[in-house]
Motif scaffolding. Structure first.
Motif, PDB file in Angstrom:
ATOM      1  N   THR A  10       0.818  -1.045  -0.086  1.00 50.99           N
ATOM      2  CA  THR A  10       0.037   0.171   0.024  1.00 50.99           C
ATOM      3  C   THR A  10       0.868   1.157   0.011  1.00 50.99           C
ATOM      4  O   THR A  10       2.060   1.225   0.437  1.00 50.99           O
ATOM      5  CB  THR A  10      -0.904   0.008   1.220  1.00 50.99           C
ATOM      6  OG1 THR A  10      -0.039   0.136   2.386  1.00 50.99           O
ATOM      7  CG2 THR A  10      -1.587  -1.050   1.361  1.00 50.99           C
ATOM      8  N   PRO A  11       0.397   2.322  -0.387  1.00 49.62           N
ATOM      9  CA  PRO A  11       1.306   3.718  -0.424  1.00 49.62           C
ATOM     10  C   PRO A  11       1.863   3.956   1.115  1.00 49.62           C
ATOM     11  O   PRO A  11       2.745   4.384   1.001  1.00 49.62           O
ATOM     12  CB  PRO A  11       0.012   4.705  -0.899  1.00 49.62           C
ATOM     13  CG  PRO A  11      -0.974   3.795  -1.748  1.00 49.62           C
ATOM     14  CD  PRO A  11      -0.725   2.645  -0.802  1.00 49.62           C
ATOM     15  N   ARG A  12       0.908   3.878   2.025  1.00 46.50           N
ATOM     16  CA  ARG A  12       1.528   3.952   3.330  1.00 46.50           C
ATOM     17  C   ARG A  12       2.645   3.013   3.772  1.00 46.50           C
ATOM     18  O   ARG A  12       3.641   3.503   4.477  1.00 46.50           O
ATOM     19  CB  ARG A  12       0.445   3.664   4.429  1.00 46.50           C
ATOM     20  CG  ARG A  12      -0.793   4.808   4.206  1.00 46.50           C
ATOM     21  CD  ARG A  12      -1.810   4.495   5.382  1.00 46.50           C
ATOM     22  NE  ARG A  12      -2.995   5.506   5.053  1.00 46.50           N
ATOM     23  CZ  ARG A  12      -3.106   6.745   5.228  1.00 46.50           C
ATOM     24  NH1 ARG A  12      -1.918   7.417   5.716  1.00 46.50           N
ATOM     25  NH2 ARG A  12      -4.172   7.431   5.171  1.00 46.50           N
ATOM     26  N   GLU A  13       2.698   1.965   3.362  1.00 45.15           N
ATOM     27  CA  GLU A  13       3.955   1.102   3.373  1.00 45.15           C
ATOM     28  C   GLU A  13       5.224   1.615   2.995  1.00 45.15           C
ATOM     29  O   GLU A  13       6.243   1.484   3.364  1.00 45.15           O
ATOM     30  CB  GLU A  13       3.472  -0.416   3.074  1.00 45.15           C
ATOM     31  CG  GLU A  13       2.433  -1.150   4.030  1.00 45.15           C
ATOM     32  CD  GLU A  13       2.228  -2.332   3.419  1.00 45.15           C
ATOM     33  OE1 GLU A  13       1.965  -3.260   4.432  1.00 45.15           O
ATOM     34  OE2 GLU A  13       2.110  -2.567   2.159  1.00 45.15           O
ATOM     35  N   GLU A  15       5.547   4.579   2.233  1.00 41.61           N
ATOM     36  CA  GLU A  15       6.071   5.894   2.969  1.00 41.61           C
ATOM     37  C   GLU A  15       6.982   5.529   4.081  1.00 41.61           C
ATOM     38  O   GLU A  15       7.789   6.547   4.567  1.00 41.61           O
ATOM     39  CB  GLU A  15       4.876   6.773   3.373  1.00 41.61           C
ATOM     40  CG  GLU A  15       4.167   7.164   2.152  1.00 41.61           C
ATOM     41  CD  GLU A  15       2.813   8.112   2.841  1.00 41.61           C
ATOM     42  OE1 GLU A  15       2.548   7.816   3.882  1.00 41.61           O
ATOM     43  OE2 GLU A  15       2.379   9.089   2.124  1.00 41.61           O
ATOM     44  N   ASP A  16       6.884   4.542   4.460  1.00 40.82           N
ATOM     45  CA  ASP A  16       7.722   3.914   5.786  1.00 40.82           C
ATOM     46  C   ASP A  16       9.165   3.815   5.203  1.00 40.82           C
ATOM     47  O   ASP A  16      10.106   4.159   5.892  1.00 40.82           O
ATOM     48  CB  ASP A  16       7.492   2.538   6.277  1.00 40.82           C
ATOM     49  CG  ASP A  16       6.011   2.657   7.003  1.00 40.82           C
ATOM     50  OD1 ASP A  16       5.779   3.618   7.512  1.00 40.82           O
ATOM     51  OD2 ASP A  16       5.402   1.688   7.345  1.00 40.82           O
ATOM     52  N   GLU A  42      -8.779   6.437  -4.013  1.00 44.40           N
ATOM     53  CA  GLU A  42      -7.853   6.985  -3.207  1.00 44.40           C
ATOM     54  C   GLU A  42      -6.473   6.671  -3.259  1.00 44.40           C
ATOM     55  O   GLU A  42      -5.448   7.348  -2.822  1.00 44.40           O
ATOM     56  CB  GLU A  42      -8.685   6.795  -1.931  1.00 44.40           C
ATOM     57  CG  GLU A  42      -7.918   7.726  -0.672  1.00 44.40           C
ATOM     58  CD  GLU A  42      -8.490   7.444   0.683  1.00 44.40           C
ATOM     59  OE1 GLU A  42      -8.210   7.965   1.738  1.00 44.40           O
ATOM     60  OE2 GLU A  42      -9.700   6.756   0.642  1.00 44.40           O
ATOM     61  N   ASP A  43      -6.284   5.260  -3.496  1.00 45.04           N
ATOM     62  CA  ASP A  43      -4.900   4.789  -3.298  1.00 45.04           C
ATOM     63  C   ASP A  43      -4.114   5.242  -4.361  1.00 45.04           C
ATOM     64  O   ASP A  43      -2.995   5.591  -4.327  1.00 45.04           O
ATOM     65  CB  ASP A  43      -4.907   2.990  -3.301  1.00 45.04           C
ATOM     66  CG  ASP A  43      -5.588   2.687  -1.857  1.00 45.04           C
ATOM     67  OD1 ASP A  43      -5.468   3.317  -0.990  1.00 45.04           O
ATOM     68  OD2 ASP A  43      -5.869   1.618  -2.008  1.00 45.04           O
ATOM     69  N   HIS A  46      -2.931   8.501  -3.781  1.00 48.27           N
ATOM     70  CA  HIS A  46      -2.035   8.739  -2.815  1.00 48.27           C
ATOM     71  C   HIS A  46      -0.551   8.054  -3.288  1.00 48.27           C
ATOM     72  O   HIS A  46       0.399   8.979  -3.008  1.00 48.27           O
ATOM     73  CB  HIS A  46      -2.302   7.462  -1.601  1.00 48.27           C
ATOM     74  CG  HIS A  46      -1.524   7.877  -0.182  1.00 48.27           C
ATOM     75  ND1 HIS A  46      -1.751   7.479   0.872  1.00 48.27           N
ATOM     76  CD2 HIS A  46      -0.227   8.636  -0.093  1.00 48.27           C
ATOM     77  CE1 HIS A  46      -1.177   7.847   1.846  1.00 48.27           C
ATOM     78  NE2 HIS A  46      -0.221   8.604   1.273  1.00 48.27           N
ATOM     79  N   TRP A  47      -0.482   7.318  -4.237  1.00 51.87           N
ATOM     80  CA  TRP A  47       0.540   6.918  -5.020  1.00 51.87           C
ATOM     81  C   TRP A  47       0.978   8.117  -6.147  1.00 51.87           C
ATOM     82  O   TRP A  47       2.139   8.514  -6.110  1.00 51.87           O
ATOM     83  CB  TRP A  47       0.380   5.791  -5.921  1.00 51.87           C
ATOM     84  CG  TRP A  47       0.132   4.344  -5.484  1.00 51.87           C
ATOM     85  CD1 TRP A  47      -0.881   3.497  -5.614  1.00 51.87           C
ATOM     86  CD2 TRP A  47       1.174   3.580  -4.971  1.00 51.87           C
ATOM     87  NE1 TRP A  47      -0.639   2.457  -4.802  1.00 51.87           N
ATOM     88  CE2 TRP A  47       0.685   2.372  -4.710  1.00 51.87           C
ATOM     89  CE3 TRP A  47       2.614   4.074  -4.503  1.00 51.87           C
ATOM     90  CZ2 TRP A  47       1.669   1.596  -3.956  1.00 51.87           C
ATOM     91  CZ3 TRP A  47       3.098   3.201  -3.777  1.00 51.87           C
ATOM     92  CH2 TRP A  47       2.761   1.959  -3.476  1.00 51.87           C
ATOM     93  N   ILE A  50       2.850  10.513  -3.703  1.00 47.95           N
ATOM     94  CA  ILE A  50       4.360   9.985  -3.617  1.00 47.95           C
ATOM     95  C   ILE A  50       5.159  10.080  -4.949  1.00 47.95           C
ATOM     96  O   ILE A  50       6.331  10.756  -4.707  1.00 47.95           O
ATOM     97  CB  ILE A  50       4.207   8.321  -3.141  1.00 47.95           C
ATOM     98  CG1 ILE A  50       3.543   8.377  -1.735  1.00 47.95           C
ATOM     99  CG2 ILE A  50       5.573   7.965  -2.987  1.00 47.95           C
ATOM    100  CD1 ILE A  50       3.294   6.841  -1.543  1.00 47.95           C
TER     101      ILE A  50
END
Length: 574
Positions: A10-13, A15-16, A42-43, A46-47, A50
């Motif tokens: 996922t995009p949040r992963e 971002e880590d 939404e994903d 988000h991508w 990034i």
């Protein structure tokens, strides 16, 4: 962290990874996962965010497009894409997307700020004032006196820029300040011209009249529109192009004045100039095109990305042409609030613009055609003058060709078949220069096109039979009276100039020399000609018998005709 090659992240992963400073690894993950199908809108957005942070503009735009495919009216995604387009210099695309965003979500504050920034960068002061509200004007003791626009000024302006009875108005649509076009039926009125000159309205006209003639010719000196849009932020590029465009425009203006041509140079803005030519009498649109093309040949080759754009009354579109309209000069553009002005040979605006228009003359039709002739045809030399005798002989002997030559010299447009008839007759004499001379007055004349047609001509001459078949509507008024003495001659008008031509070279006589279809066509043509000749023979025989009833004999060139037992008898036949 799970294996990113075998599972979907996922995009949040991702971002880590960025938070840990692993930017190179994060780029690989983003490149692999951001465009994978089956994700939510939404994903994808988000991508895109990034990718934008990683300066991966192409990938970010693709992610935004995937998000908009699921949610076309999502304001967050629309703004993010418009902002990115603006940042990478694609200002026109960002502007269009900002219009769409604010038309759906008028109170989107970030979108409003973006559109304001675009208007400021593109110099669209009028659109910005309408969108944001006009700034408070500072009071000044200096007064402005508008021009005196009486009936004479209006009449002159309408005469110089006359066209079809349709008009075009450019205006700003509230509340966003989008530039719109409105087409209205009817001629431009003096009141509308007055509003145009005072800056209260902005009008355009259709120069092509109902009879396909124009009263003016115009071309523009400017960079390509796409080049301007892609360099809106490059001030050095814009400055260089502005200087080059002005230099080429002034050179073109001086060249026209040295040629004695009535013209006016208009500065639309720093990058665009228009050179207007005014004709004494309306001319066919193709003559206007030929005139402009011939004049441009006298100009220096444009450099540094500047081009000469012919503003013809029509522009090619698909398989046909679409009519084009032109903006009237001396108006204040509604978007930029910049007035176009006529300038002199030094690049300075004339102090009295309307007074300058009164000093303009007009180009006569003869002067226009003379310029076209000098520039297009280097073939009209002394040799061509010597070759005029075959044309005169053909016209005297063949009324049909005389009719076609008269039509061409009158400046009419010939049909495809009429041109073929001239090519297969005059084109067989010499090296084809006579065809150029005859077709030159036609509005659609093109030297290169005629040369190509001459090269692709069939080896045989056109026959009298074929000419009669092609032009049955002309024959009743222009009867063919050709009489070729030798039987072996193939009947063709060329024999009047080249009498040595014989059947053996130009007439198909066997299946070895022609295809069966061609032989059948020739045979049917001869049958039709035989029937026509038989009917004519019977009419002439009746007329001769009536004459011989009044006088016993008719004698000429060794022939003697008389009546014997009520029948016509001719003595001395070979």
């Amino acid at each position: 962290m799970k294996n990113w090659r075998s599972s979907r992240l996922t995009p949040r992963e991702v971002e880590d990874f960025l938070a840990d400073g692993k930017e190179a690894e994060a780029r690989k993950l983003v490149k692999h996962h951001c465009h994978l199908p089956g994700q939510k809108g939404e994903d994808y957005w988000h991508w895109g965010e990034i990718c934008r942070d990683l300066a991966m503009a192409k990938d970010a735009l693709k992610c935004y497009d995937l998000a908009l495919a699921q949610e076309p009216n999502n304001p967050q995604v629309m703004y993010s894409k418009a902002q990115l387009l603006y940042e990478i210099g694609l200002v026109p695309r960002a502007k269009r997307l900002a219009f769409k965003l604010l038309s759906l979500h008028p109170h989107h504050q970030e979108g409003r700020k973006l559109l304001e920034a675009i208007y400021q960068e593109t110099g669209e002061k009028g659109a910005l004032d309408l969108f944001k509200g006009p700034p408070k004007e500072e009071e000044t003791p200096i007064r402005y006196f508008p021009p005196s626009l009486g009936p004479r000024e209006m009449e002159l302006f309408l005469k110089l820029f006359s066209g079809r009875d349709y008009k075009v108005q450019l205006y700003l649509e509230p509340p966003l300040g989008r530039l719109k076009t409105r087409f209205l039926k009817g001629p431009i009125t003096p009141e509308e011209i007055r509003a145009h000159l005072l800056g209260d309205a902005y009008w355009g006209f259709f120069p092509l009249k109902e009879d396909l003639t124009v009263s003016q010719g115009v071309f523009k000196i400017a960079p390509l529109k796409k080049e301007i849009e892609s360099h809106l932020r490059d001030r050095i590029w814009l400055s260089e192009k502005a200087q080059t465009a002005q230099h080429l425009s002034l050179e073109a203006y001086k060249t026209a004045l040295n040629q004695g041509l009535a013209c006016a140079l208009e500065r639309l803005n720093k990058l665009e100039y228009r050179l207007w030519f005014f004709f004494h009498a309306p001319v066919h649109l193709l003559w206007s095109k030929r005139f402009l093309e011939a004049f441009i040949q006298k100009l220096p080759y444009p450099q540094m990305g500047i081009a000469y754009h012919l503003l013809l009354p029509t522009s090619e579109e698909g398989l046909g042409w679409r009519e084009r309209w032109l903006e009237l000069p001396l108006g204040v553009h509604p978007a930029t609030r910049e007035r176009s002005l006529f300038i002199d040979t030094q690049g300075q605006p004339y102090p009295q613009q309307l007074q300058f228009l009164k000093t303009l003359g007009a180009i006569s039709t003869e002067a226009m055609k003379s310029l076209c002739t000098k520039m297009e045809v280097g073939i009209l030399s002394k040799e061509t003058q010597k070759e005029e005798l075959p044309i005169a002989r053909l016209r005297a002997k063949c009324p049909l060709l005389d009719h076609l030559v008269k039509k061409a010299q009158a400046g009419r447009i010939l049909s495809k078949r009429e041109k073929q008839a001239l090519l297969l007759t005059l084109g067989k004499i010499g090296d084809g220069k006579l065809v150029h001379k005859v077709l030159l007055p036609c509005p659609d004349y093109s030297r290169s096109r005629v040369d190509n047609l001459l090269k692709s001509m069939p080896p045989y001459h056109i026959s009298c039979y074929k000419l009669r078949e092609w032009f049955p509507e002309i024959l009743p008024d222009h009867l063919c009276n050709c009489r070729f003495t030798q039987k072996e001659h193939y009947p063709t008008p060329i024999l009047h100039v080249l009498p040595h031509l014989t059947t053996h070279t130009y007439l198909y006589t066997s299946l070895k020399e022609a295809s069966p279809k061609r032989l059948l066509e020739e045979y049917v043509a001869l049958l039709q000609e035989e029937k026509r000749l038989q009917e004519r023979k019977e009419l002439m025989e009746d007329e001769l018998m009536e004459r011989l009833e009044k006088q016993r004999t008719i004698e000429t060139k060794g022939l003697k005709a008389c009546l014997k037992e009520g029948k016509l008898e001719i003595k001395g036949l070979p």
